[in-house]
Design a protein around this motif. Structure first.
Motif, PDB file in Angstrom:
ATOM      1  N   ARG A  33       4.970  -5.356 -23.311  1.00  0.00           N
ATOM      2  CA  ARG A  33       6.376  -5.490 -22.946  1.00  0.00           C
ATOM      3  C   ARG A  33       6.776  -4.324 -22.068  1.00  0.00           C
ATOM      4  N   THR A  34       7.343  -4.628 -20.900  1.00  0.00           N
ATOM      5  CA  THR A  34       7.878  -3.584 -20.028  1.00  0.00           C
ATOM      6  C   THR A  34       9.247  -4.021 -19.526  1.00  0.00           C
ATOM      7  N   GLN A  35      10.006  -3.051 -19.081  1.00  0.00           N
ATOM      8  CA  GLN A  35      11.299  -3.342 -18.457  1.00  0.00           C
ATOM      9  C   GLN A  35      11.147  -3.118 -16.965  1.00  0.00           C
ATOM     10  N   GLU A  36      11.590  -4.088 -16.172  1.00  0.00           N
ATOM     11  CA  GLU A  36      11.387  -4.052 -14.721  1.00  0.00           C
ATOM     12  C   GLU A  36      12.680  -4.398 -13.985  1.00  0.00           C
ATOM     13  N   GLN A  37      12.680  -4.121 -12.697  1.00  0.00           N
ATOM     14  CA  GLN A  37      13.739  -4.596 -11.807  1.00  0.00           C
ATOM     15  C   GLN A  37      13.068  -5.384 -10.696  1.00  0.00           C
ATOM     16  N   TYR A  38      13.643  -6.533 -10.364  1.00  0.00           N
ATOM     17  CA  TYR A  38      13.078  -7.393  -9.334  1.00  0.00           C
ATOM     18  C   TYR A  38      14.149  -7.739  -8.314  1.00  0.00           C
ATOM     19  N   GLN A  39      13.738  -7.798  -7.065  1.00  0.00           N
ATOM     20  CA  GLN A  39      14.602  -8.246  -5.984  1.00  0.00           C
ATOM     21  C   GLN A  39      14.193  -9.686  -5.659  1.00  0.00           C
ATOM     22  N   LEU A 141       7.033 -16.676  -2.406  1.00  0.00           N
ATOM     23  CA  LEU A 141       8.025 -15.585  -2.364  1.00  0.00           C
ATOM     24  C   LEU A 141       8.542 -15.265  -3.757  1.00  0.00           C
ATOM     25  N   VAL A 142       8.820 -16.298  -4.538  1.00  0.00           N
ATOM     26  CA  VAL A 142       9.331 -16.080  -5.893  1.00  0.00           C
ATOM     27  C   VAL A 142       8.269 -15.394  -6.747  1.00  0.00           C
ATOM     28  N   MET A 143       7.033 -15.889  -6.698  1.00  0.00           N
ATOM     29  CA  MET A 143       5.971 -15.260  -7.494  1.00  0.00           C
ATOM     30  C   MET A 143       5.786 -13.803  -7.085  1.00  0.00           C
ATOM     31  N   ARG A 144       5.786 -13.530  -5.785  1.00  0.00           N
ATOM     32  CA  ARG A 144       5.625 -12.142  -5.315  1.00  0.00           C
ATOM     33  C   ARG A 144       6.780 -11.263  -5.785  1.00  0.00           C
ATOM     34  N   SER A 145       7.998 -11.804  -5.765  1.00  0.00           N
ATOM     35  CA  SER A 145       9.154 -11.001  -6.167  1.00  0.00           C
ATOM     36  C   SER A 145       9.066 -10.587  -7.633  1.00  0.00           C
ATOM     37  N   PHE A 146       8.419 -11.396  -8.462  1.00  0.00           N
ATOM     38  CA  PHE A 146       8.231 -11.059  -9.869  1.00  0.00           C
ATOM     39  C   PHE A 146       6.934 -10.277 -10.110  1.00  0.00           C
ATOM     40  N   GLY A 147       6.200  -9.978  -9.057  1.00  0.00           N
ATOM     41  CA  GLY A 147       4.923  -9.293  -9.232  1.00  0.00           C
ATOM     42  C   GLY A 147       3.925 -10.168  -9.962  1.00  0.00           C
ATOM     43  N   ALA A 148       4.028 -11.493  -9.750  1.00  0.00           N
ATOM     44  CA  ALA A 148       3.188 -12.450 -10.471  1.00  0.00           C
ATOM     45  C   ALA A 148       2.445 -13.383  -9.521  1.00  0.00           C
ATOM     46  N   TYR A 149       2.270 -12.948  -8.281  1.00  0.00           N
ATOM     47  CA  TYR A 149       1.603 -13.815  -7.304  1.00  0.00           C
ATOM     48  C   TYR A 149       0.121 -13.975  -7.633  1.00  0.00           C
ATOM     49  N   ILE A 150      -0.337 -15.211  -7.553  1.00  0.00           N
ATOM     50  CA  ILE A 150      -1.762 -15.506  -7.667  1.00  0.00           C
ATOM     51  C   ILE A 150      -2.116 -16.492  -6.556  1.00  0.00           C
ATOM     52  N   PRO A 151      -3.189 -16.254  -5.847  1.00  0.00           N
ATOM     53  CA  PRO A 151      -3.543 -17.141  -4.738  1.00  0.00           C
ATOM     54  C   PRO A 151      -4.177 -18.456  -5.196  1.00  0.00           C
ATOM     55  N   ASN A 152      -4.664 -18.513  -6.436  1.00  0.00           N
ATOM     56  CA  ASN A 152      -5.336 -19.704  -6.935  1.00  0.00           C
ATOM     57  C   ASN A 152      -4.753 -20.055  -8.301  1.00  0.00           C
ATOM     58  N   HIS A 169      18.031  -5.463 -14.997  1.00  0.00           N
ATOM     59  CA  HIS A 169      16.707  -5.366 -15.613  1.00  0.00           C
ATOM     60  C   HIS A 169      16.196  -6.706 -16.144  1.00  0.00           C
ATOM     61  N   TRP A 170      14.884  -6.798 -16.116  1.00  0.00           N
ATOM     62  CA  TRP A 170      14.158  -7.919 -16.694  1.00  0.00           C
ATOM     63  C   TRP A 170      13.174  -7.355 -17.702  1.00  0.00           C
ATOM     64  N   ILE A 171      12.923  -8.108 -18.762  1.00  0.00           N
ATOM     65  CA  ILE A 171      11.861  -7.781 -19.696  1.00  0.00           C
ATOM     66  C   ILE A 171      10.648  -8.591 -19.256  1.00  0.00           C
ATOM     67  N   ARG A 172       9.540  -7.919 -19.050  1.00  0.00           N
ATOM     68  CA  ARG A 172       8.290  -8.571 -18.626  1.00  0.00           C
ATOM     69  C   ARG A 172       7.347  -8.590 -19.818  1.00  0.00           C
ATOM     70  N   LEU A 173       6.963  -9.796 -20.225  1.00  0.00           N
ATOM     71  CA  LEU A 173       6.078  -9.974 -21.375  1.00  0.00           C
ATOM     72  C   LEU A 173       4.757 -10.516 -20.875  1.00  0.00           C
ATOM     73  N   TYR A 174       3.721  -9.709 -20.968  1.00  0.00           N
ATOM     74  CA  TYR A 174       2.401 -10.088 -20.477  1.00  0.00           C
ATOM     75  C   TYR A 174       1.503 -10.373 -21.665  1.00  0.00           C
ATOM     76  N   GLY A 175       1.075 -11.618 -21.783  1.00  0.00           N
ATOM     77  CA  GLY A 175       0.211 -12.018 -22.888  1.00  0.00           C
ATOM     78  C   GLY A 175       0.831 -13.136 -23.692  1.00  0.00           C
ATOM     79  N   ILE A 176       0.175 -13.482 -24.773  1.00  0.00           N
ATOM     80  CA  ILE A 176       0.606 -14.579 -25.633  1.00  0.00           C
ATOM     81  C   ILE A 176       1.425 -14.022 -26.789  1.00  0.00           C
ATOM     82  N   LEU A 177       2.605 -14.597 -26.999  1.00  0.00           N
ATOM     83  CA  LEU A 177       3.479 -14.181 -28.088  1.00  0.00           C
ATOM     84  C   LEU A 177       3.478 -15.235 -29.183  1.00  0.00           C
TER      85      LEU A 177
END
Length: 191
Positions: A33-39, A141-152, A169-177
Motif C-alpha cells: 500500500r502506498t499513497q500517490e498523486q496522479y495527473q 494515456l490512462v494506464m501511464r498516468s496511473f503508472g500502470a502501463y503494460i505493453p502486453n 491523493h490516491w491509495i495504490r494497492l499492489y497485489g491481491i487483497l
C-alpha cells in the motif's frame, strides 16, 4: 566465544544472502500500500452502456472511487480483481452506492460495450460498478498516468487504486487483497 560465533554466523549469513524479512509479509499482508498523486489525462471513455464520459468526471465525485485495469477475456488476474469488486459490493450492502467502482479495459480493441455488459452481468455487478473502454491511445494515456502501463495485456498484474473525494491523493494497492483487507482499505477513505 567460539561457540557463540558458530550459532550466530549462520543467521548472519542468511541475513546477508536473503535480506531482512519483508514487514508486509511478516504481518501476513499479500499486498503493498502506498499513497500517490496522479495527473489524469482529460480523455473521454465509453461505458458498458455506450455512454461517453470524461475520465475526470468519473473520478472527481463526492464519494470514494476504486479503479482497476482488466479485460473481458482474461482468465488470470482479472477474475480475482472482479471477484474482489463484487465481494466489496456485497459486503457493503446498503452502503454500496457510497462507492464508485471503475474497471478500465486494457484491451479496447476487443472490449466493446456489449462485451463489457456481459462481463458485468457474469459477475452480478450492482449499480455503482462501471466498465470503460476507449481508443487505444486514450487507454494507454490512462494506464501511464496511473503508472500502470503494460505493453502486453498478458503481462498485467493486480493493482487497484482508491481515490478519496476532494483529495489529490490516491491509495495504490499492489497485489491481491482478501475481502476483509479490501473492505478495510475502502473504509479508510471515508465511507
Amino acid at each position: 566465544m567460539n561457540r557463540l560465533l558458530r550459532l550466530i554466523l549462520p543467521i548472519l549469513l542468511l541475513t546477508v544472502c536473503y535480506g531482512l524479512p519483508d514487514p508486509a509479509a511478516a504481518a501476513g499482508k499479500t499486498y503493498q500500500r502506498t499513497q500517490e498523486q496522479y495527473q489524469l489525462p482529460d480523455v473521454t471513455l465509453i461505458n458498458q452502456n455506450g455512454k461517453r464520459v470524461r475520465l475526470k468526471s468519473i473520478v472527481d465525485t463526492n464519494k470514494p472511487v476504486v479503479v482497476d485495469f482488466i479485460f473481458g477475456t482474461c482468465t488470470t488476474i482479472c477474475p480475482v480483481l472482479s471477484a474482489g469488486f463484487i465481494n466489496l459490493q456485497n459486503r457493503l450492502g446498503a452502503d454500496t452506492q457510497k462507492v464508485q467502482l471503475v474497471s478500465i479495459t486494457i484491451d479496447p480493441e476487443n472490449d466493446t460495450p456489449k462485451v463489457m455488459q456481459e462481463y458485468l452481468k457474469r459477475y452480478r455487478a450492482k449499480p455503482g460498478w462501471d466498465f470503460y473502454t476507449g481508443s487505444r491511445k486514450d487507454i494507454d494515456l490512462v494506464m501511464r498516468s496511473f503508472g500502470a502501463y503494460i505493453p502486453n495485456k498478458m503481462s498485467h498484474y493486480a493493482i487497484t487504486f482508491i481515490h478519496q473525494p476532494k483529495s489529490p491523493h490516491w491509495i495504490r494497492l499492489y497485489g491481491i487483497l482478501s475481502s476483509s483487507e479490501f473492505l478495510e482499505e475502502v473504509r479508510k477513505v471515508g465511507i
